[in-house]
Design a protein around this motif. Sequence first.
Motif, mmCIF file in Angstrom:
data_model
loop_
_atom_site.group_PDB
_atom_site.id
_atom_site.type_symbol
_atom_site.label_atom_id
_atom_site.label_comp_id
_atom_site.label_asym_id
_atom_site.label_seq_id
_atom_site.Cartn_x
_atom_site.Cartn_y
_atom_site.Cartn_z
ATOM 1 N N GLN A 159 -17.394 0.717 -3.838
ATOM 2 C CA GLN A 159 -16.699 -0.251 -4.683
ATOM 3 C C GLN A 159 -17.410 -0.421 -6.018
ATOM 4 O OE1 GLN A 159 -13.935 -2.190 -6.133
ATOM 5 N NE2 GLN A 159 -13.667 -1.566 -4.011
ATOM 6 N N ALA A 176 -16.092 -8.697 -0.543
ATOM 7 C CA ALA A 176 -16.148 -7.956 0.718
ATOM 8 C C ALA A 176 -17.417 -8.287 1.491
ATOM 9 C CB ALA A 176 -16.066 -6.449 0.444
ATOM 10 N N LEU A 227 -13.297 -1.806 8.166
ATOM 11 C CA LEU A 227 -12.518 -1.728 6.924
ATOM 12 C C LEU A 227 -13.323 -2.229 5.732
ATOM 13 C CD1 LEU A 227 -9.048 -3.030 8.209
ATOM 14 C CD2 LEU A 227 -9.611 -0.678 7.563
ATOM 15 N N TYR A 266 -14.808 -7.562 -6.259
ATOM 16 C CA TYR A 266 -14.335 -7.140 -4.936
ATOM 17 C C TYR A 266 -15.508 -6.785 -4.024
ATOM 18 C CZ TYR A 266 -9.421 -7.125 -6.267
ATOM 19 O OH TYR A 266 -8.154 -7.509 -6.655
ATOM 20 N N ASP A 270 -6.196 -2.170 -0.091
ATOM 21 C CA ASP A 270 -7.212 -1.943 0.945
ATOM 22 C C ASP A 270 -8.040 -3.204 1.173
ATOM 23 O OD1 ASP A 270 -6.462 0.655 1.435
ATOM 24 O OD2 ASP A 270 -8.003 1.547 0.150
ATOM 25 N N PHE A 271 -8.379 -3.883 0.081
ATOM 26 C CA PHE A 271 -9.147 -5.125 0.190
ATOM 27 C C PHE A 271 -8.367 -6.177 0.969
ATOM 28 C CE2 PHE A 271 -9.990 -9.400 -1.550
ATOM 29 C CZ PHE A 271 -11.333 -9.520 -1.247
ATOM 30 N N ASN A 295 -6.784 0.198 -4.265
ATOM 31 C CA ASN A 295 -8.027 -0.547 -4.058
ATOM 32 C C ASN A 295 -7.727 -1.988 -3.670
ATOM 33 O OD1 ASN A 295 -11.078 -0.530 -4.409
ATOM 34 N ND2 ASN A 295 -10.525 -2.207 -5.786
ATOM 35 N N ASN A 309 -16.267 0.170 4.774
ATOM 36 C CA ASN A 309 -15.750 1.346 4.070
ATOM 37 C C ASN A 309 -15.318 0.984 2.657
ATOM 38 O OD1 ASN A 309 -16.178 3.013 6.289
ATOM 39 N ND2 ASN A 309 -14.100 2.747 7.084
ATOM 40 N N PHE A 310 -14.716 -0.187 2.523
ATOM 41 C CA PHE A 310 -14.258 -0.637 1.210
ATOM 42 C C PHE A 310 -15.442 -0.858 0.270
ATOM 43 C CE2 PHE A 310 -13.334 -4.079 -1.767
ATOM 44 C CZ PHE A 310 -12.180 -3.610 -2.380
ATOM 45 N N LYS A 362 0.826 -1.208 0.000
ATOM 46 C CA LYS A 362 0.000 0.000 0.000
ATOM 47 C C LYS A 362 0.859 1.257 0.000
ATOM 48 C CE LYS A 362 -3.839 2.373 2.199
ATOM 49 N NZ LYS A 362 -4.951 2.314 3.176
#
Length: 279
Positions: free
Chosen positions: A130, A139, A122, A135, A89-90, A86, A125-126, A73
């Motif tokens: 999206q 998630a 997390l 993804y 973060d995932f 992206n 928020n992701f 990251k």
Amino acid sequence: PRPLSIRDSINGHLVNFTSTKMNNTFTININLIGRRMHPVQPFELAQALIYAGFYQVQLHQGEKALTYFNEAKSIAAQLGSKPLLNNTDFYIAFAMLDQGLDQTALGGHPTRPAKLKQAITLLENFALNQTSPYYHASALIFLGWARADLGNLDQALKVLSEAKVLNKEFNMETSFGYSSYSIMRIHLKRQDYSAVIAMSKDKITTRLQANFLARAYYENKHVDQAIETLNIFKQQHPDLWQDQDDQRLADYRNSKKGILPQLTSEPKAHLVYCESDWL
């Protein structure tokens, strides 16, 4: 030792990633090669770090994985690469989830509520903004696992059902199987066997789907259907069939002879992140 070399997906002439298993200990090496003729680019290095972290997550080594993902990251932020950010973060959320989920069946740690709550924050928020269906659905499945492990089964069913709809809409067959058996596992926990059987029309591509459906048939006194479910899966997916599935099939057959097995609870949906033997 059995090595794994991954080159193609991370531009092999620049980066060579290897892992070796010996005495149940895994070592990860990322070797930068061809430095003189082909200088290593930060993007390729970040991809290699993500893969190394992903491998550690598969081994339920979330803390180690997080180190790789955080480094990736940092590189992504320096590059200003939104797609790479992206991805990181995932996987950072995935690593946090792994640290929180109950791993006692694998000889690991019990549920860690604080870690799961961090993972939920997390992941929410992701998923909020999206745009990638893959993804987004993944998630939602992770959120379902976290909610289920915290005992919030209604919330878990809600997000898992949303994931299942996304997976079906975008023809994501593998992820569909994960969302399907995760829902089945919650119904089994509630002893709502009819709800599991109602999902028998779902395309079965994973062994947990087959096992959970067969268990629901068995508990609902439909032993023949339980046996048939496992037999069909064994014929269609011999690569996913395991020795313990033979034992369960034998248990169901023996029950028809009056030999009632002492069946243990089915494994939690999150215990295996990837069903195929990819090592």
